[in-house]
Design an enzyme around this catalytic site. Structure first.
Site, PDB file in Angstrom:
ATOM      1  N   TYR A 185      48.387  31.369  26.109  1.00  0.00           N
ATOM      2  CA  TYR A 185      47.800  31.360  27.442  1.00  0.00           C
ATOM      3  C   TYR A 185      47.078  32.669  27.725  1.00  0.00           C
ATOM      4  CZ  TYR A 185      47.552  30.380  32.482  1.00  0.00           C
ATOM      5  OH  TYR A 185      47.115  30.136  33.767  1.00  0.00           O
ATOM      6  N   SER A 219      42.977  33.708  35.182  1.00  0.00           N
ATOM      7  CA  SER A 219      44.344  34.005  35.610  1.00  0.00           C
ATOM      8  C   SER A 219      44.507  35.513  35.649  1.00  0.00           C
ATOM      9  CB  SER A 219      45.344  33.407  34.606  1.00  0.00           C
ATOM     10  OG  SER A 219      46.655  33.877  34.837  1.00  0.00           O
TER      11      SER A 219
END
Length: 276
Positions: free
Chosen positions: A171, A158
């Site tokens: 995350y 990401s």
């Protein structure tokens, strides 16, 4: 573990770049993972898909991939939150196809909260699926890939693997860890014809993101286009979502022979987000 086969009919693969290869794509029943699975099937790879969803819809997806691209597609419902589930997924793929040539670690979950309010069980779950599952799957396929002289590990990280945002501690930590893990695998496997790379998307247009737009618009009482521009895409200079097809095309290139010299990289597909 339940693995199902689909009939092979209709169109031939558009490209033959991955004919004879076997790909396992986690979290591939929808969204980015499905986009990657489609791109690999289009290039001729046989597939094992894995993920959540309604059984009938998953079977439709599996059959559609198999029939459109004339490749064998199987679904495995193993739970990747535990190492035993990851082992069942990889064992099932090897039993079905004899090998795993391409591993795409895409499965992931998210939770948003300040650090002091972040539930411990949510932290553990995010690290388990977003990071540990990728480790367990990779360690189970890497030895055979080295012996075969070919392998592709593609981790869907990401933009949050490169930069941080508030309220996404688990995350961000998992995706930073995934990029570090990718580099380590690349160094260990470089002399064996095996590459490891991380794709780092920004916001990608998926059904999940579309629901987020509606939720944010309702919560803040603002139009959808304002949510897109001023909330979701605030950090993306190009002010557009990437598409699952773009992520899939990059994954297919990395998996091909033309990607042989690309390894140990974190490749942003983020509209310039991480160029700040």
């Amino acid at each position: 573990m339940n693995m199902q086969a689909a009939p092979i009919t209709h169109e031939a693969p558009v490209s033959c770049a991955l004919v004879g290869k076997v790909a396992v794509v986690t979290g591939s029943t929808s969204g980015i993972g499905l986009g990657v699975a489609r791109a690999l099937a289009k290039a001729g790879a046989r597939l094992v898909i894995n993920g959540l969803g309604e059984a009938k819809e998953i079977d439709k997806t599996r059959r559609r991939l198999a029939e459109q691209f004339r490749v064998d597609v199987r679904y495995d419902n193993s739970n990747l939150m535990e190492s035993a589930g990851v082992a069942r997924l990889i064992d099932g793929a090897v039993n079905a196809f004899g090998q795993v040539d391409i591993l795409v670690n895409n499965a992931g979950i998210q939770h948003v909260a300040p650090v002091e309010e972040f539930p411990g069980d949510k932290w553990d779950a995010i690290l388990a699926l977003n990071l540990s599952a990728a480790f367990h799957a990779t360690r189970l396929v890497l030895g055979a890939m080295k012996e075969n002289g070919y392998g592709r590990i593609i981790n869907i990280a990401s933009a949050h693997g490169l930069v941080a945002s508030p309220f996404k501690a688990a995350y961000v930590a998992a995706k930073h860890g995934l990029i570090g893990f990718t580099k380590t695998v690349a160094l260990e496997a470089a002399e064996f014809g095996v590459t490891a790379n991380a794709i780092c998307p920004g916001y990608v247009w998926t059904p999940l993101v579309e629901r987020q737009i509606d939720e944010q618009a309702a919560a803040h009482g603002i139009p959808r286009d304002q949510v897109v521009r001023d909330v979701l895409l605030a950090q993306q200079p190009n002010k557009r979502f990437a598409t699952v097809e773009e992520i899939g095309a990059l994954a297919a290139f990395l998996a091909s022979a033309n990607g042989a010299s690309i390894t140990g990289t974190a490749l942003p597909v983020d509209g310039g987000w991480t160029a700040h």
